[in-house]
Design a protein around this motif. Structure first.
Motif, PDB file in Angstrom:
ATOM      1  N   GLY A  93      11.575 -13.889  -6.529  1.00  0.00           N
ATOM      2  CA  GLY A  93      10.676 -12.789  -6.191  1.00  0.00           C
ATOM      3  C   GLY A  93      11.212 -11.851  -5.142  1.00  0.00           C
ATOM      4  O   GLY A  93      10.435 -11.146  -4.481  1.00  0.00           O
ATOM      5  N   VAL A  94      12.532 -11.810  -4.948  1.00  0.00           N
ATOM      6  CA  VAL A  94      13.142 -10.942  -3.943  1.00  0.00           C
ATOM      7  C   VAL A  94      13.913  -9.831  -4.651  1.00  0.00           C
ATOM      8  O   VAL A  94      14.742 -10.091  -5.524  1.00  0.00           O
ATOM      9  N   LYS A  95      13.640  -8.598  -4.287  1.00  0.00           N
ATOM     10  CA  LYS A  95      14.374  -7.469  -4.831  1.00  0.00           C
ATOM     11  C   LYS A  95      15.703  -7.311  -4.091  1.00  0.00           C
ATOM     12  O   LYS A  95      15.862  -7.772  -2.961  1.00  0.00           O
ATOM     13  N   VAL A  96      16.657  -6.649  -4.740  1.00  0.00           N
ATOM     14  CA  VAL A  96      18.003  -6.534  -4.188  1.00  0.00           C
ATOM     15  C   VAL A  96      18.379  -5.065  -4.015  1.00  0.00           C
ATOM     16  O   VAL A  96      18.380  -4.292  -4.985  1.00  0.00           O
ATOM     17  N   ARG A 110       6.946   0.749  -0.198  1.00  0.00           N
ATOM     18  CA  ARG A 110       6.151   1.277   0.917  1.00  0.00           C
ATOM     19  C   ARG A 110       5.537   0.113   1.697  1.00  0.00           C
ATOM     20  O   ARG A 110       4.711  -0.623   1.189  1.00  0.00           O
ATOM     21  N   GLY A 111       5.960  -0.040   2.919  1.00  0.00           N
ATOM     22  CA  GLY A 111       5.500  -1.158   3.725  1.00  0.00           C
ATOM     23  C   GLY A 111       6.258  -2.447   3.476  1.00  0.00           C
ATOM     24  O   GLY A 111       5.875  -3.496   3.995  1.00  0.00           O
ATOM     25  N   ALA A 112       7.348  -2.380   2.700  1.00  0.00           N
ATOM     26  CA  ALA A 112       8.114  -3.579   2.385  1.00  0.00           C
ATOM     27  C   ALA A 112       8.841  -4.115   3.615  1.00  0.00           C
ATOM     28  O   ALA A 112       9.158  -3.383   4.559  1.00  0.00           O
ATOM     29  N   VAL A 113       9.102  -5.413   3.590  1.00  0.00           N
ATOM     30  CA  VAL A 113       9.929  -6.067   4.606  1.00  0.00           C
ATOM     31  C   VAL A 113      11.271  -6.373   3.950  1.00  0.00           C
ATOM     32  O   VAL A 113      11.328  -7.052   2.916  1.00  0.00           O
ATOM     33  N   ILE A 114      12.347  -5.862   4.533  1.00  0.00           N
ATOM     34  CA  ILE A 114      13.687  -5.942   3.954  1.00  0.00           C
ATOM     35  C   ILE A 114      14.573  -6.778   4.875  1.00  0.00           C
ATOM     36  O   ILE A 114      14.590  -6.568   6.087  1.00  0.00           O
ATOM     37  N   GLY A 158       9.311 -14.686   3.213  1.00  0.00           N
ATOM     38  CA  GLY A 158       8.256 -13.838   2.667  1.00  0.00           C
ATOM     39  C   GLY A 158       8.650 -12.386   2.543  1.00  0.00           C
ATOM     40  O   GLY A 158       7.787 -11.526   2.356  1.00  0.00           O
ATOM     41  N   VAL A 159       9.948 -12.074   2.646  1.00  0.00           N
ATOM     42  CA  VAL A 159      10.381 -10.682   2.578  1.00  0.00           C
ATOM     43  C   VAL A 159      10.297 -10.170   1.146  1.00  0.00           C
ATOM     44  O   VAL A 159      10.279 -10.946   0.186  1.00  0.00           O
ATOM     45  N   ASP A 160      10.247  -8.857   1.034  1.00  0.00           N
ATOM     46  CA  ASP A 160      10.162  -8.233  -0.287  1.00  0.00           C
ATOM     47  C   ASP A 160      11.519  -7.997  -0.918  1.00  0.00           C
ATOM     48  O   ASP A 160      11.654  -7.987  -2.145  1.00  0.00           O
ATOM     49  N   ALA A 161      12.529  -7.738  -0.086  1.00  0.00           N
ATOM     50  CA  ALA A 161      13.828  -7.343  -0.611  1.00  0.00           C
ATOM     51  C   ALA A 161      14.924  -7.792   0.334  1.00  0.00           C
ATOM     52  O   ALA A 161      14.694  -8.030   1.527  1.00  0.00           O
ATOM     53  N   VAL A 162      16.133  -7.895  -0.205  1.00  0.00           N
ATOM     54  CA  VAL A 162      17.316  -8.159   0.595  1.00  0.00           C
ATOM     55  C   VAL A 162      18.246  -6.963   0.455  1.00  0.00           C
ATOM     56  O   VAL A 162      18.428  -6.431  -0.643  1.00  0.00           O
ATOM     57  N   GLY A 167       3.806  -8.674  -4.154  1.00  0.00           N
ATOM     58  CA  GLY A 167       2.966  -8.017  -5.143  1.00  0.00           C
ATOM     59  C   GLY A 167       3.662  -6.820  -5.744  1.00  0.00           C
ATOM     60  O   GLY A 167       3.047  -5.962  -6.356  1.00  0.00           O
ATOM     61  N   ALA A 168       4.981  -6.748  -5.557  1.00  0.00           N
ATOM     62  CA  ALA A 168       5.733  -5.569  -5.967  1.00  0.00           C
ATOM     63  C   ALA A 168       6.257  -5.776  -7.384  1.00  0.00           C
ATOM     64  O   ALA A 168       7.427  -5.980  -7.605  1.00  0.00           O
ATOM     65  N   SER A 169       5.389  -5.755  -8.346  1.00  0.00           N
ATOM     66  CA  SER A 169       5.789  -5.932  -9.731  1.00  0.00           C
ATOM     67  C   SER A 169       6.460  -4.670 -10.227  1.00  0.00           C
ATOM     68  O   SER A 169       6.475  -3.639  -9.573  1.00  0.00           O
TER      69      SER A 169
END
Length: 552
Positions: free
Chosen positions: A104-107, A19-23, A56-60, A9-11
């Motif tokens: 959908g994964v941030k870097v 905040r609370g992201a899984v990396i 399901g992670v938010d970022a790498v 949901g991190a648009s």
């Protein structure tokens, strides 16, 4: 395999996406080799991005891939704005970014700002004379009258932190390898040049940075000696106990107050791009306090991690309660990023001698704690530390202190994708480090076919975290230890979640908090209240309960 549309949901409109992201951390040399040379590369990461997204992670977070002589495997940078040929090209990096964002994964990329390689053009110019334009870009100092180094500062990699240079007839500072000279952050032009580096990558589309050794940037301008640290106060976390680095109280070689001004400049730049950063704080005594100082405001670094849960010390319930009591005391306004494993420490499955049930329990616990979280590649497979023979060793740190300290290669061996050959699907050539035979039966392809595999547990627990705002961004009550059980509550608008974990091989019992609670997280092995109204937890079992915010 299901990939993630944008589970975070991190648009771009969500300035708090971190905040609370899984990396998920990727060590490029060991993730996937796309060209058969035995070394992982950027196109290999792009190829395996669907696996990362499926978690399901938010970022790498990608460890360094910049041009480097590789004496410290990329943490010795000789060109901040290009890709080392062994990892590919800038065009390959663009492909990686596009693939990650499509899924959908941030870097986040690993910026090593405290030091460069001695092969960097900046250092070559700086060492050429005492009056060249970059003469003050590194930390130079005259010898004492007897020819010894300017002070008693030590290198994390062993020995003095000063190296004599015969061209300038001065010493230069290196907190790590002698080939990694420290930049002089007291020089404004250095800070400006590093801001240009950050801008280069932000313009290229990165979503932020992992900042290596964030508290090492600025040194004491007076070069004062560090005082000794009494043996009873030594807490070897950032360096092994066999390294005398742990014998000093590092008051002057790092963590200087001037560092905050640079961090504010960097945060202001990142704000323009809605980017975020996680800093690495390396300090044995004041790690959490520094975390609080560096993340305790909207103008500082977004999040940081210390080493309390990356240490050799088994995180028992009383220890975790003690850590969070200290967090509340010195970093209540900051934001932590918790990790159990990374590229610098033995894998926690082996470090803490965990069973499969213990690994699952800790995986669930991490995703319930206040803060963001980092997973290291292979952690989702339950990989143990690999045994690497001395003749196969690559890490200079391990070679220096072998056999008392075997270095970092045991956690850096290649990722295992499938079990059909001895290279685990990592490479068609000979890998730079041998693939552990103990890892092959834990390969991704094998676990994909087994519904009971720990890989699926990681997917479920990350999805559980994302399903509950209280776990991602909510407040956290006091963390309490009741024997072997750690317990706390997380709360956000509309939901309160009670979390309890039995961190033991033995059954344990604890009381339920007041109120009416509904059992959740059943797919994670969550226990429910017994007829006596208490929680009876099996070995390594969690209990996850929810109540409506309107209930008494």
């Amino acid at each position: 395999m299901n990939t993630k549309a944008d589970i975070s949901g991190a648009s771009k409109a969500d300035a708090d996406w971190w905040r609370g992201a899984v990396i998920y951390q990727v060590y490029p040399r060991s993730f996937q080799d796309s060209n058969g040379d035995g070394i992982g590369d950027l196109l290999g990461i792009a190829q395996r991005m669907p696996h990362i997204a499926s978690l399901g992670v938010d970022a790498v977070w990608i460890s360094p891939f910049f041009t480097s002589p590789m004496r410290d495997f990329g943490y010795d940078v000789s060109d901040y704005c290009d890709v080392d040929p062994m990892f590919g090209t800038l065009a390959d990096f663009d492909t990686l970014i596009a693939q990650a964002h499509r899924l959908g994964v941030k870097v986040l990329i690993d910026l090593v700002l405290s030091h460069t390689s001695m092969d960097h053009p900046w250092f070559k110019e700086s060492r050429s004379s005492k009056d060249n334009p970059k003469a003050n870009w590194y930390v130079w100092a005259d010898a004492k009258p007897d020819g010894t180094p300017p002070n008693n500062w030590l290198s994390i990699f062993g020995g003095s932190a000063w190296q004599w240079d015969p061209t300038r007839c001065q010493y230069y500072l290196h907190n790590f390898l002698t080939e990694q000279p420290d930049l002089n952050f007291h020089e404004p032009e250095v800070q400006n040049a590093l801001m240009d580096v950050a801008t280069f990558w932000l313009d290229r589309g990165v979503d932020g940075f992992r900042l290596d050794t964030i508290n090492f940037y600025v040194h004491d301008a007076q070069l004062r000696d560090n005082p000794p640290l009494p043996e009873a106060e030594r807490n070897p976390i950032t360096a092994p106990a066999v390294n005398p680095y742990t014998w000093q109280n590092h008051l002057y070689d790092k963590t200087q107050p001037e560092n905050l001004a640079f961090l504010r400049k960097l945060r202001a730049l990142m704000n323009k791009y809605n980017a975020a950063a996680v800093g690495e704080v390396g300090d044995d005594q004041r790690g959490l306090e520094i975390l609080g100082e560096y993340t305790g405001g909207s103008d500082l670094i977004h999040m940081s991690y210390a080493f309390e849960l990356l240490s050799d010390k088994m995180p028992t319930a009383p220890y975790i309660a003690e850590v969070f009591e200290k967090v509340e005391a010195v970093a209540a306004n900051g934001w932590a990023c918790w990790a159990f494993s990374n590229h610098d420490v033995p894998r926690h499955a082996s470090r803490w001698k965990l069973t499969d049930a213990g690994e699952r329990c800790f995986a669930t616990l991490m995703q319930c704690l206040r803060g963001s979280t980092c997973l290291y590649q292979g952690e989702e497979l339950g990989l143990p530390e690999a045994e690497v023979a001395f003749e196969d060793l690559q890490d200079p740190y391990g070679k220096r202190f072998w056999p008392a300290f075997k270095g970092r290669d045991g956690c850096r061996t290649p990722m295992v994708w499938e079990p059909s050959n001895q290279n685990g699907g990592f490479s068609s050539g000979r890998p730079w480090l041998p693939v552990s035979h103990d890892h092959l039966n834990r390969a991704v392809a094998t676990q994909e076919q087994d519904p009971s595999a720990i890989l699926h547990h990681y997917r479920r627990v990350i999805a559980f975290r994302h399903a509950h705002e209280a776990l991602r961004k909510g407040a956290q009550s006091r963390v309490e230890a009741d024997g072997s059980i750690i317990r706390f509550q997380r709360e956000s608008a509309g939901e309160t979640i009670f979390c309890a974990f039995n961190l033991s091989h033995e059954p344990a019992v604890t009381d339920m908090p007041p109120g009416k609670w509904q059992q959740i997280g059943i797919e994670l092995g969550s226990a429910g209240p017994a007829p006596d109204g208490r929680l009876h937890l099996g070995p390594w079992q969690p209990a996850l309960m929810m109540r409506a915010a309107t209930q008494d």
